[in-house]
Design a protein around this motif. Structure first.
Motif, short mmCIF file in Angstrom:
data_model
loop_
_atom_site.label_atom_id
_atom_site.label_comp_id
_atom_site.label_asym_id
_atom_site.label_seq_id
_atom_site.Cartn_x
_atom_site.Cartn_y
_atom_site.Cartn_z
N ARG A 270 -101.05 43.08 80.58
CA ARG A 270 -100.81 42.48 79.27
C ARG A 270 -99.34 42.55 78.89
NH1 ARG A 270 -105.94 44.96 78.03
NH2 ARG A 270 -104.90 46.79 77.18
N SER A 274 -97.07 38.79 78.89
CA SER A 274 -97.09 38.26 77.53
C SER A 274 -96.12 37.10 77.34
CB SER A 274 -96.77 39.38 76.53
OG SER A 274 -96.72 38.88 75.21
N GLY A 278 -97.27 33.29 76.82
CA GLY A 278 -96.89 32.61 75.59
C GLY A 278 -96.39 31.20 75.87
N ALA A 281 -99.44 29.08 76.72
CA ALA A 281 -100.19 28.72 75.51
C ALA A 281 -99.50 27.62 74.73
CB ALA A 281 -100.36 29.97 74.64
N ARG A 386 -104.81 29.01 72.14
CA ARG A 386 -103.84 30.09 72.09
C ARG A 386 -104.56 31.44 72.12
NH1 ARG A 386 -98.79 29.03 70.82
NH2 ARG A 386 -98.52 31.09 69.88
N SER A 387 -105.64 31.54 71.39
CA SER A 387 -106.38 32.79 71.34
C SER A 387 -106.98 33.13 72.70
CB SER A 387 -107.49 32.69 70.30
OG SER A 387 -108.28 33.87 70.27
N GLN A 390 -104.61 35.04 74.82
CA GLN A 390 -104.05 36.24 74.18
C GLN A 390 -104.94 37.42 74.52
OE1 GLN A 390 -103.13 35.85 69.96
NE2 GLN A 390 -103.64 37.99 69.63
N PRO A 395 -99.93 39.08 68.74
CA PRO A 395 -100.08 37.65 68.93
C PRO A 395 -98.98 37.07 69.81
CG PRO A 395 -100.32 38.23 66.61
CD PRO A 395 -99.81 39.45 67.31
N LEU A 396 -99.33 36.02 70.55
CA LEU A 396 -98.33 35.33 71.35
C LEU A 396 -97.30 34.66 70.44
CD1 LEU A 396 -100.75 33.62 73.88
CD2 LEU A 396 -99.26 35.55 74.35
N LYS A 398 -95.09 32.03 68.65
CA LYS A 398 -95.38 30.64 68.27
C LYS A 398 -94.34 29.71 68.84
CE LYS A 398 -97.88 31.81 64.06
NZ LYS A 398 -99.18 31.56 64.63
#
Length: 398
Positions: A270, A274, A278, A281, A386-387, A390, A395-396, A398
């Motif tokens: 993770r 990340s 991101g 996503a 997006r979720s 993750q 949170p990833l 934006k």
């Protein structure tokens, strides 16, 4: 140049690839409108002149036609086949002409050149630039632990040790005794063991797992053998003539075991994936993102994403969860046109023999991976996509 053209022509002449995008279709009326490819660079020589600790190699190493760690000329042709294959697969997304796509690579020559060759085959006759940081500059999307890490050394070591079998590293070494013996045979070690005499050690530094001893040496050596074979080097030079393809496939389990400790444990995965996830996503959910995005990095990046999302694959003639040269995780966004989306994840790779012989990819090149993040009966909106990417933690971006 003529060799690359012949490869491209041969791949485009096959129509089997076009059927892969329609496998595992969510339901009638759905279509793919976004594709994100996260790919490992192509075939390269070892990153340094002596891939093994001093004194272990029984003879000089084979010569390569490029500098250490660079994409080989044979590797360029293999990557060309991948780009042509993916073009046939995703022709409906790419359309005709020269569509706008996004291509991003890490800073190494092998990643940048892989992206350039791939895009040239994906969009023949088009001009598409590859975005990357300056050579030598760290890109945290691809090198997440070169600098800072959200994990302490203690947390990193604990995550890696939890992935060891009961009994720890010493049990692992006992379990792999046959592999150490196979490597000693290739290294022509007869009087005393070369590999088993160096117990595996697991530690952490700077938030990164550090391996020492047998597994570190064996994992690196198994990949070196695979790269020699995949590059088309004479069999008399692959492992000094003492390594068959089946032996290489078996020993690549050591390379996969390395990732099981250094990249796939959930906390490490993770933290390390990340930034790149991101980007994935955003490429799938941002309204202004192009229909096709490419990110070219390293085997570690694929292993980190695999660990974070719980993805498992088996590339032909490779060990389970081993990311081959040119191997890719492919994320497909499917839509029914009403604002609902679903996500399919696939793994695409050549086999060792396909790399070596520059032959067209077989249907086994593409696997649909088990991933339920955005495949429920209701579908997902952009926020759901997006979720789905993750895997815990903050949170990833934006």
């Amino acid at each position: 140049m003529r060799a690359v053209t012949r490869v491209l022509t041969a791949v485009l002449a096959t129509s089997a690839a076009a059927s892969f995008a329609t496998s595992a279709t969510p339901a009638p009326g759905w279509r793919i409108d976004r594709v994100v490819v996260v790919m490992r660079h192509g075939i390269r020589p070892p990153t340094k002149a002596e891939p093994l600790p001093a004194g272990l190699a029984p003879a000089p190493w084979p010569a390569w036609d490029v500098g250490w760690g660079e994409l080989s000329h044979h590797g360029e042709q293999a990557v060309t086949m991948l780009g042509a294959f993916d073009r046939a697969t995703y022709a409906g997304v790419l359309g005709s002409g020269c569509p706008a796509i996004r291509a991003v690579a890490d800073t190494d020559q092998r990643t940048v050149r892989t992206a350039e060759v791939y895009v040239a085959a994906l969009l023949p006759g088009c001009t598409t630039s590859v975005d990357h940081e300056a050579a030598g500059q760290r890109d945290p999307r691809f090198s997440p632990f070169d600098g800072t890490s959200p994990l302490t050394n203690a947390e990193t070591a604990a995550a890696a040790n939890a992935a060891l079998p009961q009994g720890g590293a010493s049990r692992l070494d006992r379990d792999l005794a046959d592999d150490w013996a196979a490597i000693d045979h290739i290294l022509d070690c007869h009087a005393s063991p070369c590999i088993a005499a160096k117990p595996t050690v697991v530690s952490a530094n700077g938030g990164r797992v550090k391996l020492g001893g047998a597994l570190a040496t064996g994992g690196s050596f198994s990949e070196t053998l695979a790269l020699e074979y995949a590059d088309g080097q004479p069999l008399a030079q692959v492992g000094w003539g003492r390594a068959t393809r089946d032996t290489i496939t078996h020993l690549l389990e050591l390379h996969s075991r390395e990732f099981a400790l250094t990249a796939r444990p959930p906390a490490i995965a993770r933290a390390g994936s990340s930034a790149l996830l991101g980007e994935v996503a955003n490429a799938l959910s941002a309204p202004d993102a192009p229909p096709f995005s490419l990110f070219v990095g390293h085997d570690t990046n694929l292993a980190l994403i695999g660990g974070a999302l719980g993805l498992h694959w088996k590339a032909p003639q490779f060990a389970p969860d081993d990311p081959p040269p040119g191997g890719a995780l492919i994320f497909e966004r499917w839509t029914d046109g009403s604002g609902r989306y679903r996500l399919a994840v696939r793994f695409r790779s050549q086999s060792l023999d396909e790399m070596r012989g520059l032959t067209p990819l077989s249907p086994a090149a593409v696997q649909t991976l088990r991933f339920a993040g955005c495949a429920d009966t209701a579908g997902c909106d952009a926020a759901g996509l997006r979720s789905a990417l993750q895997p815990g933690g903050p949170p990833l971006a934006k």
